[in-house]
Design an enzyme around this catalytic site. Structure first.
Site, PDB file in Angstrom:
ATOM      1  CB  CYS A 163      -5.161   3.142  -4.491  1.00  0.00           C
ATOM      2  SG  CYS A 163      -4.214   1.604  -4.656  1.00  0.00           S
ATOM      3  CB  CYS A 193      -0.929   0.007   1.223  1.00  0.00           C
ATOM      4  SG  CYS A 193      -1.906   1.519   1.377  1.00  0.00           S
TER       5      CYS A 193
END
Length: 283
Positions: free
Chosen positions: A226, A73
């Site tokens: 994201c 991430c």
């Protein structure tokens, strides 16, 4: 258990100092589902444990909101960097963080005049993008999947597949604001072409240096940002010849600067990471 809520461009996670707890992976998965719930828990896109590491300065152990393990991430990585620096776990402004075996190089832009160890922004060397279809993974008879057709809900879209340590499919659309992400996102995520499911970025090109992005993340749903998806979007833009090597990705929660100089070069991501609040919760 003590926790810290942080966000990077609105991509929010619950962060835990892994050196202070001793839970099994099964327990951590359970904790992630409980704390991520925005009605009955702390609320977040998942839970990230910041652990000691033998192979890097720190380890990022990430769990999605549904309790599944996440490999990478980008927004979470920046938050980990700010966490360890601002909490005095390191005095380095350049260090390494490992996540699911992938080592990332961090560089902090620090306000030297601030007594609170303020971090202006975080740059992450996200490494080389993975383009081989089998390694993304995506099922295809092509070596790479660039602007290839995919049928979802009876309509043909064109997708470009990239792994940044986790799988992404980048789709270009005319209007991200009005795209039916809630209904189509799960269909892309669970499409049989993706044996490990997929994160899907829906991209509207503004110009060669700017794109708008909405994202459906596997195991979580739509998120405000994201980081790895923004990186995959920059790679897809270069591969498809529709954006420059350095772009600004405009997300629902903020902006990220991404640079990719083409095959053989790593992807660089620069953006913010902020504390939201801290607390203690029974687990």
């Amino acid at each position: 258990m003590k926790f810290t809520k942080m966000q990077g461009c609105g991509n929010d996670y619950v962060y835990v100092n892994g050196a202070e707890v001793n839970f099994s992976p099964e327990k951590k998965s359970e904790i992630a589902k409980k704390l991520s719930d925005r009605h009955f828990g702390v609320g977040g896109d998942g839970v990230i444990f910041i652990n000691p590491s033998q192979e890097a300065d720190f380890e990022m152990e990430m769990y999605n909101a549904d309790g599944s393990r996440g490999e990478m991430c980008g927004n979470g990585m920046r938050c980990v960097a700010v966490y360890v620096y601002c909490k005095g776990l390191t005095d380095k402004k350049e260090f390494n963080v490992v996540s699911a075996g992938k080592l990332k190089k961090i560089r902090l832009d620090v306000d030297e005049s601030s007594p609170e160890r303020k971090v202006n922004s975080v740059s992450v060397d996200m490494g080389l993008p993975i383009l081989e279809a089998a390694d993304v993974p995506v099922l295809s008879d092509k070596k790479t999947v660039v602007n290839e057709p995919i049928e979802v809900a009876g309509k043909v879209y064109h997708h470009t597949c990239v792994s940044m340590g986790n799988p992404h499919a980048v789709i270009y659309v005319a209007d991200t604001d009005n795209f039916p992400l809630e209904s189509l996102g799960p269909l892309f995520e669970n499409h049989p072409s993706f044996p490990k499911r997929v994160n899907t970025e829906f991209i509207q090109i503004i110009d060669r240096k700017n794109v708008k992005m909405r994202v459906w993340e596997r195991g979580t749903g739509e998120t405000l940002a994201c980081g790895t998806g923004a990186c995959a979007t920059a790679v897809a833009g270069v591969l498809n010849g529709c954006t420059d090597n350095e772009i600004t990705v405009h997300l629902l929660g903020g902006k990220l600067k991404i640079r990719w100089d083409g095959p053989g070069h790593p992807v660089y991501m620069t953006g913010p990471a902020e504390f939201v609040f801290e607390g203690e919760v029974a687990v």
